[in-house]
Design a protein around this motif. Structure first.
Motif, PDB file in Angstrom:
ATOM      1  N   PRO A  38       6.921  -1.821 -14.589  1.00  0.00           N
ATOM      2  CA  PRO A  38       6.726  -0.406 -14.929  1.00  0.00           C
ATOM      3  C   PRO A  38       5.291  -0.006 -14.602  1.00  0.00           C
ATOM      4  O   PRO A  38       4.350  -0.642 -15.069  1.00  0.00           O
ATOM      5  CB  PRO A  38       6.967  -0.357 -16.444  1.00  0.00           C
ATOM      6  N   HIS A  39       5.147   0.986 -13.780  1.00  0.00           N
ATOM      7  CA  HIS A  39       3.797   1.442 -13.467  1.00  0.00           C
ATOM      8  C   HIS A  39       3.818   2.894 -13.021  1.00  0.00           C
ATOM      9  O   HIS A  39       4.842   3.434 -12.649  1.00  0.00           O
ATOM     10  CB  HIS A  39       3.151   0.561 -12.398  1.00  0.00           C
ATOM     11  N   ALA A  40       2.639   3.509 -13.121  1.00  0.00           N
ATOM     12  CA  ALA A  40       2.459   4.881 -12.660  1.00  0.00           C
ATOM     13  C   ALA A  40       1.756   4.840 -11.307  1.00  0.00           C
ATOM     14  O   ALA A  40       1.336   3.779 -10.844  1.00  0.00           O
ATOM     15  CB  ALA A  40       1.610   5.655 -13.661  1.00  0.00           C
ATOM     16  N   HIS A  41       1.652   5.998 -10.655  1.00  0.00           N
ATOM     17  CA  HIS A  41       0.960   6.062  -9.367  1.00  0.00           C
ATOM     18  C   HIS A  41      -0.200   7.039  -9.418  1.00  0.00           C
ATOM     19  O   HIS A  41      -0.091   8.100 -10.027  1.00  0.00           O
ATOM     20  CB  HIS A  41       1.939   6.437  -8.260  1.00  0.00           C
ATOM     21  N   PHE A  42      -1.257   6.640  -8.772  1.00  0.00           N
ATOM     22  CA  PHE A  42      -2.445   7.478  -8.690  1.00  0.00           C
ATOM     23  C   PHE A  42      -2.717   7.753  -7.226  1.00  0.00           C
ATOM     24  O   PHE A  42      -2.938   6.821  -6.450  1.00  0.00           O
ATOM     25  CB  PHE A  42      -3.641   6.743  -9.308  1.00  0.00           C
ATOM     26  N   HIS A  92      -2.426   4.206  -5.571  1.00  0.00           N
ATOM     27  CA  HIS A  92      -2.705   3.001  -6.344  1.00  0.00           C
ATOM     28  C   HIS A  92      -1.674   2.833  -7.452  1.00  0.00           C
ATOM     29  O   HIS A  92      -1.265   3.816  -8.062  1.00  0.00           O
ATOM     30  CB  HIS A  92      -4.092   3.097  -6.989  1.00  0.00           C
ATOM     31  N   ASP A  93      -1.319   1.594  -7.724  1.00  0.00           N
ATOM     32  CA  ASP A  93      -0.474   1.310  -8.878  1.00  0.00           C
ATOM     33  C   ASP A  93      -1.324   1.291 -10.131  1.00  0.00           C
ATOM     34  O   ASP A  93      -2.417   0.722 -10.146  1.00  0.00           O
ATOM     35  CB  ASP A  93       0.194  -0.063  -8.711  1.00  0.00           C
ATOM     36  N   ILE A  94      -0.824   1.909 -11.183  1.00  0.00           N
ATOM     37  CA  ILE A  94      -1.503   1.902 -12.477  1.00  0.00           C
ATOM     38  C   ILE A  94      -0.554   1.270 -13.489  1.00  0.00           C
ATOM     39  O   ILE A  94       0.534   1.782 -13.731  1.00  0.00           O
ATOM     40  CB  ILE A  94      -1.830   3.337 -12.942  1.00  0.00           C
ATOM     41  N   ASP A 113       0.808  -1.218   0.000  1.00  0.00           N
ATOM     42  CA  ASP A 113       0.000   0.000   0.000  1.00  0.00           C
ATOM     43  C   ASP A 113       0.845   1.274   0.000  1.00  0.00           C
ATOM     44  O   ASP A 113       0.368   2.323   0.387  1.00  0.00           O
ATOM     45  CB  ASP A 113      -0.945  -0.019   1.201  1.00  0.00           C
ATOM     46  N   HIS A 114       2.107   1.161  -0.398  1.00  0.00           N
ATOM     47  CA  HIS A 114       2.952   2.346  -0.479  1.00  0.00           C
ATOM     48  C   HIS A 114       3.075   3.054   0.858  1.00  0.00           C
ATOM     49  O   HIS A 114       2.733   4.236   0.979  1.00  0.00           O
ATOM     50  CB  HIS A 114       2.438   3.304  -1.558  1.00  0.00           C
ATOM     51  N   PRO A 115       3.593   2.381   1.851  1.00  0.00           N
ATOM     52  CA  PRO A 115       3.697   2.989   3.178  1.00  0.00           C
ATOM     53  C   PRO A 115       4.800   4.041   3.239  1.00  0.00           C
ATOM     54  O   PRO A 115       5.755   3.999   2.460  1.00  0.00           O
ATOM     55  CB  PRO A 115       4.050   1.808   4.082  1.00  0.00           C
ATOM     56  N   TYR A 134       7.072   4.027  -0.263  1.00  0.00           N
ATOM     57  CA  TYR A 134       7.916   2.979  -0.845  1.00  0.00           C
ATOM     58  C   TYR A 134       7.073   1.891  -1.467  1.00  0.00           C
ATOM     59  O   TYR A 134       6.020   1.519  -0.945  1.00  0.00           O
ATOM     60  CB  TYR A 134       8.867   2.434   0.224  1.00  0.00           C
ATOM     61  N   CYS A 135       7.546   1.380  -2.597  1.00  0.00           N
ATOM     62  CA  CYS A 135       6.781   0.468  -3.428  1.00  0.00           C
ATOM     63  C   CYS A 135       7.674  -0.665  -3.922  1.00  0.00           C
ATOM     64  O   CYS A 135       8.685  -0.413  -4.566  1.00  0.00           O
ATOM     65  CB  CYS A 135       6.251   1.263  -4.615  1.00  0.00           C
ATOM     66  N   PRO A 136       7.294  -1.900  -3.621  1.00  0.00           N
ATOM     67  CA  PRO A 136       8.103  -3.042  -4.045  1.00  0.00           C
ATOM     68  C   PRO A 136       7.674  -3.599  -5.400  1.00  0.00           C
ATOM     69  O   PRO A 136       8.180  -4.652  -5.796  1.00  0.00           O
ATOM     70  CB  PRO A 136       7.830  -4.057  -2.940  1.00  0.00           C
ATOM     71  N   ASN A 137       6.775  -2.936  -6.084  1.00  0.00           N
ATOM     72  CA  ASN A 137       6.322  -3.392  -7.395  1.00  0.00           C
ATOM     73  C   ASN A 137       7.341  -2.960  -8.447  1.00  0.00           C
ATOM     74  O   ASN A 137       7.473  -1.778  -8.740  1.00  0.00           O
ATOM     75  CB  ASN A 137       4.950  -2.797  -7.685  1.00  0.00           C
ATOM     76  N   LEU A 138       8.048  -3.945  -9.014  1.00  0.00           N
ATOM     77  CA  LEU A 138       9.132  -3.595  -9.928  1.00  0.00           C
ATOM     78  C   LEU A 138       8.683  -3.479 -11.381  1.00  0.00           C
ATOM     79  O   LEU A 138       9.436  -3.025 -12.230  1.00  0.00           O
ATOM     80  CB  LEU A 138      10.266  -4.616  -9.801  1.00  0.00           C
TER      81      LEU A 138
HETATM   82 ZN   LIG Z   1       3.790   1.405  -6.894  1.00  0.00          ZN
END
Ligand SMILES: [Zn+2]
Ligand SMILES: [Mn+2]
Ligand SMILES: [Mn+2]
Ligand SMILES: [Zn+2]
Lengths: 148, 148
Positions: A94-98, A107-109, A40-42, A88-92
């Motif tokens: 390629p994505h944008a953030h909302f 949110h990951d987009i 959740d991008h803490p 911080y985001c562990p999603n490697l």
């Molecule tokens: Zn992310």
DNA sequence: CTTGCGGATTAGACTCATTCTAACTGATTA
DNA sequence: TAATCAGTTAGAATGAGTCTAATCCGCAAG
């Protein structure tokens, strides 16, 4: 709440740290576990609070250190939104953030390769970009869920 | 260095402030002039230093106030890059920002409508975005010039 | 003219996320 | 054992940004 790392995740941690000559420590493992448990991008403080539940002696300085280390070896991305605390985001992938104006949630987009390509194409010759950050700010109908 | 506002720019200032019930003041005019004179995405302190040359009594608080006012009435955009000081940009056309790793300089990158559209298209239904921030970070061959 | 009002400006205090410092820990090596 | 060294820790320092309370000033009412 905070289950252990899977074998795969532990290997990823091991591998990424090893590549830059650093070791897996209990603190790093705890912080990485927290990041993977709830994507959740803490903020640093949120990571700190959560990690403490499982490792009470952990210090805030160490959380800063671990996160910096992870960013350095490409395990985790920093997410900045305006002047707020870094997330911080562990999603490697390629994505944008909302960022939801109402709830503050991030949110990951998913970012399809062709969109990424069209974005890169706007750079004039001579500009060589290593990092692209894309962030949206607006409203998401409650119930929308994208950051798994 | 700091020439006066053109008639057109003064009208734009007047109009934008007026629309939200606010007035043109000498301080606001000075800050706006500084922003237009050198479109290099200055920080608050840089704006402060430059504006002081022409209005020595101006306070830092007022520069913060003016810039916030301008952002509020859409005259100026905030530009954030990672954890650095906020920068300000009077370019109202849709554009992305490129920060040069070597020099720290921020360049405007034109954003064609079709690229903007493809970006918007990645938002799942239910997500409604008012603001999109796109920032590149990398190296620009010296001599490259984009922020007029 | 005076006076009162309200927005704008000002200096300085304050906040708080982040960075820095210096001491300590614990595993590994000589 | 003793030295070394990465990592951890508590707490101090930093600094961009915000807040507060006093002052300023243009304008309109009396
Ligand atoms: Zn992310
Ligand atoms: Mn954030
Ligand atoms: Mn910046
Ligand atoms: Zn710009």
């Amino acid at each position: 709440m905070i289950q252990n790392l899977t074998e795969h995740d532990r290997e990823q941690l091991q591998e990424a740290l090893g590549k830059s000559g650093q070791k897996v420590t209990p603190q790093r493992e705890a912080v990485f576990t927290v990041l993977l448990a709830q994507r959740d991008h803490p903020t640093v403080d949120e990571v700190f609070q959560r990690a403490r539940e499982v490792m009470p002696g952990l210090s805030l300085a160490t959380v800063y250190n671990c996160l910096e280390t992870f960013v350095g070896c490409g395990l985790v991305r920093q997410v900045n939104h305006e002047r707020e605390s870094t997330r911080y985001c562990p999603n490697l992938a390629p994505h944008a953030h909302f960022r939801d104006k109402a709830t503050g949630r991030v949110h990951d987009i998913e970012l399809p390769p062709e969109v990424l390509k069209s974005l890169r194409s706007i750079l004039p010759p001579g500009f060589d970009s290593e990092v692209i950050e894309i962030s949206f700010h607006g409203r998401a109908q409650s119930g929308e869920q994208t950051s798994n």
